[in-house]
Design an enzyme around this catalytic site. Structure first.
Site, PDB file in Angstrom:
ATOM      1  CG  ASP A  31      47.701 -29.506 -15.388  1.00 25.69           C
ATOM      2  OD1 ASP A  31      48.332 -29.965 -14.422  1.00 25.69           O
ATOM      3  OD2 ASP A  31      48.112 -29.566 -16.557  1.00 25.69           O
ATOM      4  CB  SER A 151      49.936 -37.262 -17.929  1.00 26.04           C
ATOM      5  OG  SER A 151      49.198 -36.120 -18.282  1.00 26.04           O
ATOM      6  CG  HIS A 230      46.951 -32.750 -17.974  1.00 30.38           C
ATOM      7  ND1 HIS A 230      47.479 -32.874 -19.249  1.00 30.38           N
ATOM      8  CD2 HIS A 230      48.017 -32.712 -17.132  1.00 30.38           C
ATOM      9  CE1 HIS A 230      48.800 -32.921 -19.176  1.00 30.38           C
ATOM     10  NE2 HIS A 230      49.148 -32.820 -17.903  1.00 30.38           N
ATOM     11  CE  LYS A 303      51.833 -29.290 -15.299  1.00 34.15           C
ATOM     12  NZ  LYS A 303      51.044 -30.183 -16.196  1.00 34.15           N
TER      13      LYS A 303
END
Length: 505
Positions: A31, A151, A230, A303
């Site tokens: 990210d 994640s 992230h 994103k």
């Protein structure tokens, strides 16, 4: 005149390959936006090691991923194939997903292993866990693995410490699933993971792996897909409070510091000059997090979108004494990493339809490269809509546009989730060299070459779509809560069930 060193000549001569196969270190941020790094102009990011790589390596200005979200982007990086072929769509894989990266897909690790390479991954996998760890990295060509299989927000985090001494993680993350595990090979060694000390474990892992391979004079491939930056951001004692950018900046600094430790180990073991280090990120920034998210700089949205901010990423190739420092504007992609590593190692390519092209002309000659076009899929690609946008040369045509939840909170109304799907006929057309922010649509009235450019892009799009065979959707196979990894075999998938102690890294 081509700039080729003696070292490169040795690499490209087949008889010398066995003795001189290069090492590869692949650094993959999470990210991270086009405007997030010090070398790209962010005024308060502290990234000295990435800045050093950019100053002494080849910096890409026009480098793309294949998806604006995690799992499909990572699948394309490791296989050299669009995610539509491997079935990693729509969206991302979850802890209880039944599917994952198909085992008949060939990863970079599987390309290199037959040539005697040691292979290791530390960090975020996010290409499936599956029944009994079916899709873990150890089943996909990696000898060594330390990391989180998906994640790190895919588990409750509200009571976990993200910054020392005891600053709790921002937000709640996913609820109703098991806490996030840390795995070594196919074994859970800690659950929930200790975020404060996680990168120290990664540093130790990388150092041991590189030193062991160097002492054995064995070529190696180290893949570091970082969890930074992230949501929720985290960092340990060495980085907390050191940047001017708050939690995001401290998290980014910790990632940068680990990169510095990797580079130092490469240098100390004497293998730095025989190692290609490549850095990029998986997709654009999660703008919905505001100051706790990333920054896409002058690019549009982030994103979740097929605008430039969602899929155009910073990238650096660093190989001291072999790759001449500079900047390249050549069109390139994560798809191109597998064929490039394969060529440099002297490895045969997988016998499948690849979408990547090798980048040696770009790396060693700063040439134009072989990539003619880049095709942009949304997070939920389908044969009905196919690609949303196409880039050819400096031009980009949008056939469909749509905002995303991930890119909300910005003043640009095109980025929000309320910017619903729109078809553009004729397509929107932008000159990305003069207008990288995609502000000024080119029309026949203000751009006399419109028809010529549009016809070329349309031909490329038609040929690409004709070549695309959609694989069965792995994410479409659904989820099963009993597949969520838990250190207690008797547990049910509830956040409080898993309380493994630290076994060691």
């Amino acid at each position: 005149m081509e700039w080729v060193t003696a070292a490169l000549l040795a690499l490209l001569v087949p008889d010398c390959l066995a003795a001189t196969r290069p090492n590869f270190v692949l650094l993959f941020a999470d990210d991270l936006g086009y405007g997030d790094l010090g070398f790209s102009g962010h005024p308060s990011s502290l990234t000295p090691n990435l800045d050093r790589l950019a100053a002494n390596g080849l910096r890409f200005t026009d480098f793309y991923v294949t998806s604006p979200v995690c799992s499909p982007s990572r699948a394309s990086l490791l296989t050299g194939r669009y995610q539509t072929r491997s079935g990693i769509y729509p969206g991302v894989l979850y802890p209880g997903s039944r599917g994952g990266l198909p085992l008949n897909e060939t990863t970079i690790a599987e390309v290199l292993k037959p040539l005697g390479y040691a292979t290791a991954i530390m960090g975020k996998w996010h290409l499936g866990y599956g029944a009994n760890g079916t899709y873990l990295p150890t089943r996909q060509g990696f000898d060594h693995y330390l990391g989180i299989p998906y994640s790190h927000d895919m588990g409750p985090c509200q009571n976990l410490t993200c910054f020392p001494p005891d600053v709790k993680c921002f937000g709640y993350c996913d609820q109703g699933v098991v806490t996030v595990p840390l795995m070594s090979l196919d074994t859970i060694i800690q659950q929930p993971v200790d975020f404060v000390n996680l990168d120290d474990a990664y540093r130790d892992f990388a150092t041991r792996f590189i030193r062991t391979a160097a002492e054995a004079q064995q070529p190696f491939f180290l893949y570091y897909p970082s969890h930074h930056t992230h949501y929720p951001q985290f960092a340990g004692w060495k980085s907390v409070g050191r940047s001017l950018r708050g939690p995001f900046g401290d998290s980014l600094l910790e990632f940068d510091s680990t990169i510095g430790d990797i580079l130092q180990t490469l240098d100390e073991t004497g293998v730095l000059k025989n190692t290609l280090v490549f850095f990029t990120s998986d997709n654009g920034p999660e703008l919905m997090r505001m100051s706790r998210g990333g920054n896409s700089g002058l690019l549009k949205c982030g994103k979740g979108t097929t605008y430039e901010g969602g899929m155009r990423e910073p990238a650096i190739a660093y190989w001291p004494g072999v790759i001449k420092p500079g900047v390249t504007h050549s069109l390139s992609s994560t798809l191109d990493i597998l064929p490039t590593f394969a060529k440099l190692a002297g490895a045969p390519l997988p016998k499948v339809q690849l979408d990547g092209v090798e980048m040696t002309d770009i790396l060693f000659n700063h040439g134009p490269g072989k990539r003619e076009a880049m095709f942009f899929y949304p997070t939920d690609p389908s044969e009905k809509y196919s690609v949303f946008a196409v880039r050819w040369g400096k031009y980009k045509a949008h056939y469909y546009t749509r905002g995303a939840t991930h890119s909300g909170t910005t003043p640009d109304k095109d980025c929000s989730v309320f910017a619903f799907l729109r078809q553009h006929d004729p397509p929107l057309l932008f000159d990305l060299e003069s207008d990288p922010s995609e502000n000024y649509n080119l029309t026949l009235k203000n751009f006399p070459e419109w028809a010529t450019v549009q016809n070329k892009i349309q031909d490329l799009k038609a040929a690409f779509e004709a070549s695309m065979e959609f694989g069965e959707s792995e994410i479409g196979k659904g989820t099963d809560p009993t597949l969520e990894p838990c250190c207690n075999p008797e547990c049910s998938p509830k956040p409080k069930c898993c309380q493994c102690g630290t076994v060691g890294y």
